[in-house]
Design a protein around this motif. Sequence first.
Motif, PDB file in Angstrom:
ATOM      1  N   UNK A  90      56.252  59.668  73.161  1.00 19.20           N
ATOM      2  CA  UNK A  90      56.876  60.717  72.364  1.00 19.20           C
ATOM      3  C   UNK A  90      55.873  61.775  71.924  1.00 19.20           C
ATOM      4  N   UNK A  91      54.633  61.378  71.732  1.00 17.47           N
ATOM      5  CA  UNK A  91      53.652  62.295  71.171  1.00 17.47           C
ATOM      6  C   UNK A  91      52.829  62.977  72.262  1.00 17.47           C
ATOM      7  N   UNK A  92      53.498  63.309  73.338  1.00 16.34           N
ATOM      8  CA  UNK A  92      52.790  63.973  74.418  1.00 16.34           C
ATOM      9  C   UNK A  92      52.504  65.431  74.079  1.00 16.34           C
ATOM     10  N   UNK A  93      53.276  66.007  73.166  1.00 18.78           N
ATOM     11  CA  UNK A  93      53.055  67.394  72.787  1.00 18.78           C
ATOM     12  C   UNK A  93      51.999  67.504  71.706  1.00 18.78           C
ATOM     13  N   UNK A  94      51.416  68.681  71.596  1.00 23.03           N
ATOM     14  CA  UNK A  94      50.416  68.911  70.557  1.00 23.03           C
ATOM     15  C   UNK A  94      51.077  69.113  69.210  1.00 23.03           C
ATOM     16  N   UNK A  95      52.358  69.511  69.203  1.00 16.92           N
ATOM     17  CA  UNK A  95      53.058  69.850  67.968  1.00 16.92           C
ATOM     18  C   UNK A  95      54.252  68.922  67.781  1.00 16.92           C
ATOM     19  N   UNK A  96      54.183  68.087  66.761  1.00 21.87           N
ATOM     20  CA  UNK A  96      55.199  67.072  66.515  1.00 21.87           C
ATOM     21  C   UNK A  96      55.962  67.410  65.241  1.00 21.87           C
ATOM     22  N   UNK A  97      57.285  67.396  65.353  1.00 21.83           N
ATOM     23  CA  UNK A  97      58.149  67.631  64.206  1.00 21.83           C
ATOM     24  C   UNK A  97      58.819  66.304  63.852  1.00 21.83           C
ATOM     25  N   UNK A  98      58.376  65.707  62.747  1.00 20.79           N
ATOM     26  CA  UNK A  98      58.926  64.427  62.319  1.00 20.79           C
ATOM     27  C   UNK A  98      60.191  64.630  61.504  1.00 20.79           C
ATOM     28  N   UNK A  99      61.247  63.917  61.868  1.00 20.90           N
ATOM     29  CA  UNK A  99      62.489  63.923  61.098  1.00 20.90           C
ATOM     30  C   UNK A  99      62.814  62.476  60.749  1.00 20.90           C
ATOM     31  N   UNK A 113      61.961  58.336  55.476  1.00 24.47           N
ATOM     32  CA  UNK A 113      60.764  58.919  54.888  1.00 24.47           C
ATOM     33  C   UNK A 113      59.678  57.882  54.665  1.00 24.47           C
ATOM     34  N   UNK A 114      60.064  56.621  54.432  1.00 27.81           N
ATOM     35  CA  UNK A 114      59.051  55.579  54.246  1.00 27.81           C
ATOM     36  C   UNK A 114      58.244  55.354  55.518  1.00 27.81           C
ATOM     37  N   UNK A 115      58.851  55.625  56.687  1.00 26.88           N
ATOM     38  CA  UNK A 115      58.137  55.436  57.956  1.00 26.88           C
ATOM     39  C   UNK A 115      57.311  56.667  58.335  1.00 26.88           C
ATOM     40  N   UNK A 116      57.629  57.801  57.745  1.00 30.36           N
ATOM     41  CA  UNK A 116      56.902  59.022  58.095  1.00 30.36           C
ATOM     42  C   UNK A 116      55.417  58.862  57.806  1.00 30.36           C
ATOM     43  N   UNK A 117      55.090  58.269  56.652  1.00 28.05           N
ATOM     44  CA  UNK A 117      53.686  58.069  56.302  1.00 28.05           C
ATOM     45  C   UNK A 117      52.975  57.221  57.353  1.00 28.05           C
ATOM     46  N   UNK A 118      53.668  56.174  57.854  1.00 24.73           N
ATOM     47  CA  UNK A 118      53.073  55.319  58.887  1.00 24.73           C
ATOM     48  C   UNK A 118      52.832  56.098  60.168  1.00 24.73           C
ATOM     49  N   UNK A 119      53.804  56.923  60.564  1.00 25.48           N
ATOM     50  CA  UNK A 119      53.650  57.738  61.760  1.00 25.48           C
ATOM     51  C   UNK A 119      52.465  58.687  61.621  1.00 25.48           C
ATOM     52  N   UNK A 164      49.167  56.883  61.818  1.00 25.40           N
ATOM     53  CA  UNK A 164      48.862  56.375  63.156  1.00 25.40           C
ATOM     54  C   UNK A 164      48.412  57.466  64.106  1.00 25.40           C
ATOM     55  N   UNK A 165      49.024  58.660  63.990  1.00 26.45           N
ATOM     56  CA  UNK A 165      48.767  59.703  64.975  1.00 26.45           C
ATOM     57  C   UNK A 165      48.087  60.945  64.415  1.00 26.45           C
ATOM     58  N   UNK A 166      47.887  60.976  63.110  1.00 27.42           N
ATOM     59  CA  UNK A 166      47.352  62.198  62.510  1.00 27.42           C
ATOM     60  C   UNK A 166      45.942  62.525  62.937  1.00 27.42           C
TER      61      UNK A 166
END
Length: 645
Positions: A447-456, A492-498, A501-503
Amino acid sequence: MFLRSVRIKNYKCIEDTGVFRLDKVTCLVGKNESGKSAILEALYKLNPVVADEGDFDDVIEYPRRRWSLYREKRETDPDIVLETVWELDDSDQEILTEKFGNKALSTKEVTITKGYDNTLNWEISYNEGNILKYVLENSGLYKEEVDALKEISTIEELIAYLEGKSNRSERENLFLENLIKTFPKKTVFSGVKNILQNRLPKFVYFPNYERMRGRVALHDLVNRKNQNKLDLSDRIFLALLDLAGTSIDEINKIGTLEHLYAELEAVSNRITETIFHYWSQNRHLEVEFRLDQGRPGDPPPFNQGFIFQTRIRNSRHRVTVNFEERSTGFIWFFSFLVWFSQLQKYYGKNLLLLLDEPGLSLHGRAQQDLLRYFREQLAPYYQVIYTTHSPFMIDPEALLSVRIVEDVVTSSGEVLGTKVREDVFATESETVFPLQAALGYDITQTLFVGKNVLLVEGPSDFLYLKWFSSELQHQNREGLDRRWVITPSGGIDKIASFVALFGGNEINIAVITDFHSGLKGKIKSLTELYRLIGVFTVNSYLGQAEADIEDLLGREFYFALVNRCYNLSDEYTLNPKKEPKNLRVVKEVEEHFRTLPPDFPEFDHYTPAAYLVENGKDLRNELPGLNCALDRFEQLFKDLNKLLR
């Protein structure tokens, strides 16, 4: 021949699997004790590469709880265990056409069954009239000789007529000889079956626990061979010798040692090259073979005669260790390649592989290497059926080739035994856990193949953003920039984990989130603690204190969408003219559904979003408030796109 479908009945824990289809590579997934191994063991007996292992034994293998009923009829009416349907490939049809003409068979499918009588039963749909016509046209007989046979309607009658004719010509003698050779039992069925039986793939069964031994006393192996007590580990070792062009008898001749060493080195080099092309764990290993005399001080049977050793050299540490001291995963992979290489030598591509928990002891990365070996070296030439409960042995790109294996007990306690299902997610969570884990791992890799990720937060957010972006672009307005990769995080609780992990991977991450009083602290921590290029709360585009993404659609639009989606009518419809009881439109809908009769479906966030995506073109002119919703989404997209500029 390609195995299209299988049904297994009355074997060990299996009462009836039901019919299940197979692909080029089929993965059987299930919990321990679900019956995966029993499926492969039963299949292996159809046409095993070791002929002595092909018999069913109902005394041992028939389901115990039904044995007393079956015992009464076993002698006169033994049960069928295997029902298999095969599809003839182009090469099969070419041979049949050459022998019997291009209209010989009525269908490309052939059914083969086998049961506790240990007889292969074939069902072949053929057209005897067309075959007889083709045979006569290519008989080499004179026209008048063929005309004399025009009243004959079967091959059996034709052969009987020629055998009973006392004054046969040389042409008729040759024709009769060819007929008997082509139709061994003087029937069309025997002729077609004879050809297909020789083309039926040999089944190779390789369980996870079978491995080649690192040290073998040759005299002890000879004794076991003479007593017909060889196991698969012994056969793997004999396969290694065969690949080297030698045997135990040859080794026992001292004069051939140098030749043997040269051949074994060639085999070790070839196997080493293959292994380490697909073994990423340690590329500093080499396979070596030794042949020594047994020493009196060693334990039996290694205290006399020739002792054959397989050793692994580690060039990094400059040491060699006994083969059995390496990791079990490496030993399994090596053993499988040796066994399979020998079978290739004798059977070519006419093999079907049954692998029970392959690579179970391999590291996750090594299991992926093994899957790559399956794709590149096996799938193009062989049909493969393997079992697993490891997520790393499931190919996320081939989910349609996964079959679920369950030991089913009904809610009333009735035992149904092992069942095989093709609807991979319509079952209990424990069984499909490997699938879920495999997909989760695949998502994080792809999923994170792009340089710009929009988390929802969820999939409904994803669908709404995609649909409104498409609508805006359709009207030549600004939609969401295609460089954004929209990724549902699960809340939203999973957003922090994402983000954690990838930041750190040089990825630009922005977040769109709902907003209500319980989320204020979490959103603040997201903004302060993580390196995000933007955090957008939905309420800021509505001028209200709390909001979900559904509020961007507007109350009128969303109510109309839900009414259409759930087919609400009359007194059950959502009415936007009523005074709102809650700022958040989703909460209003949830409360409304609680007042509906019990037979109405439950409301969930995703269903209206999916309905909009599927029917949006037809709804453009029917859902009120669309233009206002487009304005709100366009402003959100403009703000997001600015981050990329």
